[in-house]
Scaffold this motif. Structure first.
Motif, PDB file in Angstrom:
ATOM      1  N   MET A  46       0.801  -1.228   0.000  1.00 45.93           N
ATOM      2  CA  MET A  46       0.000   0.000   0.000  1.00 45.93           C
ATOM      3  C   MET A  46       0.830   1.272   0.000  1.00 45.93           C
ATOM      4  SD  MET A  46       0.702   1.196   3.243  1.00 45.93           S
ATOM      5  CE  MET A  46      -0.613   2.396   3.440  1.00 45.93           C
ATOM      6  N   VAL A  72      -0.537   9.451  -3.306  1.00 41.36           N
ATOM      7  CA  VAL A  72      -1.912   9.965  -3.242  1.00 41.36           C
ATOM      8  C   VAL A  72      -2.217  10.552  -1.865  1.00 41.36           C
ATOM      9  CG1 VAL A  72      -4.359   9.410  -3.490  1.00 41.36           C
ATOM     10  CG2 VAL A  72      -2.668   8.301  -4.975  1.00 41.36           C
ATOM     11  N   TYR A 104       0.486   4.034  -2.869  1.00 38.85           N
ATOM     12  CA  TYR A 104      -0.729   4.843  -2.681  1.00 38.85           C
ATOM     13  C   TYR A 104      -0.497   5.876  -1.579  1.00 38.85           C
ATOM     14  CZ  TYR A 104      -5.307   6.172  -0.888  1.00 38.85           C
ATOM     15  OH  TYR A 104      -6.371   6.902  -0.424  1.00 38.85           O
TER      16      TYR A 104
END
Length: 292
Positions: A149, A156, A152
């Motif tokens: 993860m 982001v 991300y």
């Protein structure tokens, strides 16, 4: 335990000093992990002071009990980055050394706390570094479950949340903790660079790490959910001119089901891992006496 405030000229740093009841023979400064308050290390610091050490913990500027200088006292608009945190570390080392000038001073760095000593400008005051669960934060060096993860997170969540809030609202997001924008965005650059801090900061950073000549002893935890063996080696090898070693500790070695990235400082290990840390300081003293 005494609570103190250290004025560095650019920031106020909250300290806790744990003095032994007898004459202390050694000073230890504990550099904490990213987003971890100094209070987390209190049980270990209390125990270590009972072993004859004078122990200092602290919160980096803009974290924990260290105040901010913004109008609302929050992190929005607060200016700080990781090199400022290195200056905080440096100031705490100065204060600890001044309090016990004739005794050796060791650093115990947890995660980030073992990364920042490479940036200290007063390395000559340090007698050694014990590194706990620390390594390069480069994302490919992260543990497998984190790697799933992390892109991300860096591409982001971090840019978006930091831009919207003016700081990284990690507490609300249940990730890392609230951090100044400058700290989080600089850490992002480090973690996206294969050479981590020295790759992001350039040749001056590499030279700073290479100037370290005090012993560096690292502990890698086999069930660390954030860090890998390769990541630990990559960080410790930045201290290229220091006597250095890395050892692995597994939960089975201390008859535990789990240690993880944060477990070393839990009281359940007061009879196992904590005495091991004390022995590491003693070994570094032996190395210093041999090479003197």
């Amino acid at each position: 335990m005494q609570t103190q405030t250290l004025n560095t000229g650019t920031a106020q740093i909250s300290l806790r000093v744990y003095d032994t009841t007898s004459a202390p023979h050694t000073s230890v400064v504990i550099g904490g992990a990213m987003g971890v308050k100094q209070s987390y290390y209190a049980p270990f610091a209390e125990w270590l002071s009972g072993q004859g050490f004078r122990v200092t913990t602290f919160d980096y500027r803009g974290s924990g009990d260290s105040p901010t200088d913004t109008p609302n006292g929050g992190l929005r608009g607060f200016k700080a980055d990781l090199l400022d945190w290195a200056r905080d570390y440096e100031a705490v080392v100065d204060a600890a050394k001044a309090a016990l000038p004739d005794a050796p001073l060791y650093l115990l760095g947890h995660s980030l706390g073992a990364q920042l000593p490479g940036f200290l400008r007063n390395q000559h005051k340090v007698s050694g570094l014990v590194s706990i669960a620390a390594g390069s934060g480069y994302w490919r060096d992260n543990a497998p479950q984190l790697r799933r993860m992390v892109l991300y997170f860096w591409y982001v969540l971090v840019p978006l949340a930091t831009r919207l809030c003016g700081y990284f609202p990690g507490r609300s997001l249940r990730k890392v903790g609230d951090l100044p924008a400058g700290v989080m965005l600089q850490w992002r650059r480090w973690c996206l660079n294969p050479q981590y801090s020295v790759g992001a900061e350039g040749e001056a950073a590499r030279r700073s790490y290479e100037q370290v000549t005090f012993p560096v002893q690292a502990v890698a935890i086999t069930d660390d959910e954030l860090m890998t063996w390769r990541g630990t080696q990559n960080l410790i090898n930045l201290y290229a001119n220091a006597p250095r070693s890395v050892e692995r500790i597994a939960p089975a070695d201390v008859k535990a089901r789990r240690i993880g990235h944060f477990g070393f400082f839990r009281e359940q290990f007061s009879q196992t891992l904590w005495p091991h840390a004390r022995r590491m300081f003693e070994r570094m003293g032996s190395v210093a006496n041999t090479t003197a």
